[in-house]
Design an enzyme around this catalytic site. Structure first.
Site, PDB file in Angstrom:
ATOM      1  N   ASP A 277      50.730  24.748  42.495  1.00  9.33           N
ATOM      2  CA  ASP A 277      49.522  25.528  42.701  1.00  9.33           C
ATOM      3  C   ASP A 277      48.416  24.553  43.111  1.00  9.33           C
ATOM      4  O   ASP A 277      48.500  23.341  42.867  1.00  9.33           O
ATOM      5  CB  ASP A 277      49.146  26.300  41.443  1.00  9.33           C
ATOM      6  CG  ASP A 277      48.329  27.546  41.761  1.00  9.33           C
ATOM      7  OD1 ASP A 277      47.768  27.631  42.864  1.00  9.33           O
ATOM      8  OD2 ASP A 277      48.246  28.434  40.897  1.00  9.33           O
ATOM      9  N   GLU A 632      37.084  41.537  39.464  1.00  9.11           N
ATOM     10  CA  GLU A 632      38.294  41.050  38.802  1.00  9.11           C
ATOM     11  C   GLU A 632      39.127  40.317  39.845  1.00  9.11           C
ATOM     12  O   GLU A 632      39.351  40.822  40.939  1.00  9.11           O
ATOM     13  CB  GLU A 632      39.089  42.188  38.163  1.00  9.11           C
ATOM     14  CG  GLU A 632      39.466  43.313  39.126  1.00  9.11           C
ATOM     15  CD  GLU A 632      40.406  44.336  38.506  1.00  9.11           C
ATOM     16  OE1 GLU A 632      40.894  44.121  37.383  1.00  9.11           O
ATOM     17  OE2 GLU A 632      40.658  45.357  39.176  1.00  9.11           O
TER      18      GLU A 632
END
Length: 889
Positions: A277, A632
């Site tokens: 990542d 979100e």
């Protein structure tokens, strides 16, 4: 679909359907076939290539931006491509429902088809980059960092929308379907390489993800957090995997012996490459302090099995990122053989996916750019959106009459940004809002939009048709200037006096990736006018660019800097006149983190008066409420009531939306509530007070039309909740606690507002008695479940048949678990027999010590339209297993 494709139906168990007048068989294509000889050829070519490289050339290839090596004929390559629910690129692509919406379809075959379209579009974008010379930019590679198969264990997680929900079985089935769809029929010669993420045990909180040390019990690891990854690798044959930010039981995921060696390359036999990542390798030494310095940090990750480092420094073209690897070699933390092993994996992948020429078994990718944004993709986006919608309540008001008078209320009624969710390209086909979708679906109805007050959900991209060039033509004049000193960072460059390209563009959005003449280091200048389509009060803002729109002769909508990643626009309220031309001038320098965008929202300062007047002239109110992916989502600089850093701190709708619903209820007109969101909401009020309730998720570019089709009855809703909708976070363990006790439908002992697997239809279904028999005559080998389903209503519809198991009363067993599913389409009065085959792994559970077994003892099976306690129809059966069966990790 190619007959050699791995059938998603097969992954859920072989399905047979017999009609009353005969037998209808769904053929199961052969499983994906590999090509060992092609793998060997690619590895030999890669080994030969790596042997010719210098150390300096080698270390540069370890990052997500792999530079060209002209003397060896190697072109630049960027491993960073995103496509969770649609490709993103320089030309309009297809935006499907957000992953959580795709999960609500409970349809692996559909997800497979969606992934095939995404795969084709990614290949077309790669072709475009070759044609224009922009290889090496994000989104141009023949691999993708998808799907996200983390478990959505807690509704507060902002990135849960990217997943397939809370259930390991459903996530595994949809994950495998996506992987096989993206990669194509031959995993050894993939069209696009899939990288399931984030491996592993990663699901928030977002603000602490770079430092969290997640402590997980062996039971939860095997029972919840790893099954979908195992399925994606072992069954789906994913060619890559992405390791996560967090530590797991003390070890960084990107330097984890347990994850990368024991499970991934050991138990699961993974032969592909591991990508980190973004900045997860940096976290090893900088945040986790697992290694004392950068050289030892990159070395421990590489030696444990990480092959390709994503580093956000590559966005800003940071220098010297590869020096850490040279220092690791010099310091003896790793050997040249470690480096070569990694590079052979990476270059083998580039040969096998067609990026590099030279393989006898693989022709270079040649998918035309015209395959991007095709009509077939648009049609599938509409189909998938319709299937994702979940009807939660209907008092009989739906479907709406064709001549009904509808007032569309709420801040999301005309919104389009909300449709996309996160990890999506703003450069997709023109999105259709709910109000426009209703007008298209119901041409005989009167559909009125009621503006709402300024809200935290506001902000849609201004679309084409609202700009004029300086000489009055539709669009904006865009001039592209190449840098004279490209090596300098943004802000310090000088640019050529004359543009290399001047053209008219329909909106404020850079098209540099489409233009061969434009270098990576460039500047774009837009000039023209903004024209309001309707007089009234607007909320407007801009991001990514510098410049302004003049109103009343003064700069009013202003940006004085190039935006940072995740930076929200600064909005101002302006009164605009229809048809008036407002001068516009903006510029942007290439290579920044944020792209250009002009945002707007029609608003009112008298929302309750407008609501009352609209209701008086309406037969029904359709309230479109919810959240957006700007509230979100992934780690973001946001802290307001209900939201913190991308996560949620409450399950409630924003306060102004709650007030809207309460006021609307008092006006005496039927109230239909449509929610758009990527995570569970407390729908208690709507369940008790609305006349109908539809969960729409973030439904993609065709979402508004899908909602219009469902509300009008042109489409029959058939989605199911892939999540438990709780009433309050107080019912749950703390967010940081990764224990599964008390979480998700499998271990939650309270009463949810709406349960996992729930969903209604405009028709009704009935189930005859289900039967269970052991495969090969012994249930320890798996079971075959048969049940007859009948459409007992007056409309054609699809039933989502779900098989839930209740296990012998032994430690580690869940309360209940989904272990089989299929969709069946039925005309009114039609009946079909469905047959599901559940493997030993499908009927297994996990001991507290992490051992996976088929338990001996008595089982209950419920075959129906939802969980046994949901009130939905179904049939129950029992069976026994006479011996314990141990299963591999």
């Amino acid at each position: 679909m190619n007959q050699r494709s791995l059938s998603p139906q097969r992954l859920c168990g072989r399905l047979l359907a017999s009609a009353a007048l005969g037998v209808l068989a769904f053929a199961t294509p052969a499983a994906a076939q590999g090509s060992p000889e092609a793998v060997a050829e690619a590895e030999q070519l890669a080994s030969t290539l790596v042997a010719k490289m210098t150390t300096d050339e080698k270390v540069e290839q370890l990052l997500n931006v792999a530079p060209a090596i002209p003397r060896l004929g190697v072109l630049a390559y960027n491993w960073w491509t995103e496509s969770l629910h649609g490709a993103g690129g320089a030309v309009p692509t297809t935006n499907f429902p957000q992953s959580i919406g795709l999960a609500a379809t409970f349809d692996p075959a559909l997800v497979h088809d969606v992934a095939r379209v995404i795969s084709t579009e990614l290949q077309g974008l790669h072709t475009l980059a070759r044609q224009t010379g922009h290889l090496g930019k994000i989104g141009t590679g023949l691999d993708t960092w998808a799907p996200n198969i983390n478990i959505f264990r807690d509704p507060r997680w902002g990135r849960g929308q990217e997943t397939y929900g809370e259930d390991p079985f459903l996530t595994a089935r949809l994950g495998v379907a996506y992987v096989t769809g993206i990669q194509g029929p031959n995993p050894d010669l993939p069209d696009i390489i899939a990288s399931p993420k984030h491996f592993a045990v990663h699901s928030g909180p977002e603000p602490s993800r770079h430092t969290d040390n997640i402590m997980v019990l062996p039971h939860d690891l095997e029972d919840t957090y790893l099954p979908a990854f195992r399925a994606a690798i072992v069954e789906g044959k994913a060619g890559s995997i992405m390791c996560a930010y967090n530590r797991l039981n003390g070890e960084p995921a990107c330097a984890s012996n347990l994850l990368l060696k024991d499970r991934l390359r050991g138990a699961w036999g993974f032969k592909g490459y591991v990508v980190s990542d973004c900045d997860a390798v940096v976290d090893i030494y900088d945040r986790h302090k697992f290694a004392p310095d950068a050289a030892s940090g990159v070395a421990v990750s590489l030696r444990m099995g990480m092959d390709n480092e994503c580093n956000t420094g590559t966005i800003g073209e940071a220098k010297g990122l590869a020096d850490r690897y040279k220092a690791a070699l010099k310091g003896g933390y790793m050997a040249t053989s470690d480096l070569d092993r990694v590079l052979v994996r990476l270059f083998s992948a580039r040969y096998r996916n067609g990026d590099l020429a030279g393989m006898r078994a693989r022709q270079p990718n040649a998918t035309p750019v015209s395959a991007v944004g095709a009509q077939s993709g648009w049609d599938l986006s509409l189909k998938s959106a319709e299937k994702s919608l979940v009807l939660l309540k209907n008092s009989g008001i739906l479907p709406l009459r064709s001549d009904v008078r509808v007032a569309v209320i709420g801040p999301l009624g005309d919104a389009t940004r909300v449709l996309r969710g996160n990890y999506s390209s703003p450069n997709s086909a023109p999105p259709i809002s709910v109000v426009d979708g209703l007008r298209r679906a119901m041409p005989g109805a009167k559909v009125t939009l009621v503006p709402f007050a300024p809200s935290i959900t506001d902000g849609d991209l201004v679309t084409e048709g609202n700009f004029l060039t300086p000489d009055g033509k539709p669009g904006l004049r865009a001039a592209y200037y190449n840098a004279l000193d490209a090596a300098k960072p943004r802000g310090e460059r000088t640019y050529a006096a004359k543009p290399v390209v001047t053209r008219i563009e329909t909106t404020l959005g850079s098209s540099a990736m489409q233009l061969k003449e434009v270098s990576d280091a460039h500047k774009v200048v837009w000039d023209g006018f903004f024209v309001a389509p309707t007089s009234g009060l607007y909320k407007m803002g801009v991001t990514g660019v510098k410049g302004a729109i003049d109103i009343g002769g003064k700069p009013t909508i202003i940006s004085d800097h190039y935006s940072l990643w995740g930076e929200a626009p600064k909005y101002v309220e302006v009164t605009l006149t229809k048809g008036e031309r407002y001068p516009l001038h903006f510029d942007i320098e290439g290579g920044g983190a944020a792209g250009p965008g002009l945002f707007w929202k029609r608003i009112t300062h008298d929302p309750w008066g407008d609501l009352a007047r609209a209701a008086a002239d309406a037969d029904v109110l359709v309230a479109v409420v919810g959240l957006t992916a700007d509230l979100e989502g992934e780690e973001m600089p946001l802290k307001i009531e209900g939201f913190d850093g991308g996560d949620r701190t409450s399950l409630e709708l924003p306060m102004d939306q709650r007030e809207l619903l309460i006021r609307a209820r008092t006006l005496g007109k039927p109230l239909v509530v449509v929610t758009m969101n990527g995570s569970p909401l407390n729908l208690s009020w709507a369940k008790a007070n609305a006349d109908a309730l539809v969960e729409a998720w973030y439904p993609g570019q065709a979402g508004g039309l899908a909602i219009g089709n469902v509300l009008s009855g042109k489409a029959n809703p058939s989605g199911r909740l892939p999540l438990t909708f709780y009433k309050d976070t107080a019912e749950l363990p703390p967010f940081h606690d990764y224990s599964m006790a008390g979480r998700t439908y499998r271990y939650f002992t309270g009463t949810p507002v709406y349960g996992f697997g729930y969903g209604l239809s405009y028709t009704s279904f009935g189930y005859a008695a289900a039967t269970v028999e052991g495969l090969g005559g012994n249930t320890a080998n798996g079971i075959r479940v048969m049940g007859e389903v009948t459409n007992t209503g007056s409309r054609a519809g699809e039933e989502v048949v779900q098989a839930y198991l209740s296990f012998p009363d032994q430690p580690g067993a869940p309360r209940i678990a989904l272990r089989g599913l299929t969709r069946v389409a039925l005309q009114p009065g039609e009946r079909k027999t469905v047959t599901l085959e559940l493997s030993p792994r499908d009927i297994s559970a996990v001991r507290p010590d992490g051992t996976r077994q088929v338990f001996a003892g008595s089982y209950r099976l419920f075959l129906g339209g939802g969980q046994p306690d949901s009130g939905l129809p179904g049939s129950e059966a029992t069976f026994r297993v006479d011996r314990v069966v141990d299963l591999p990790k």
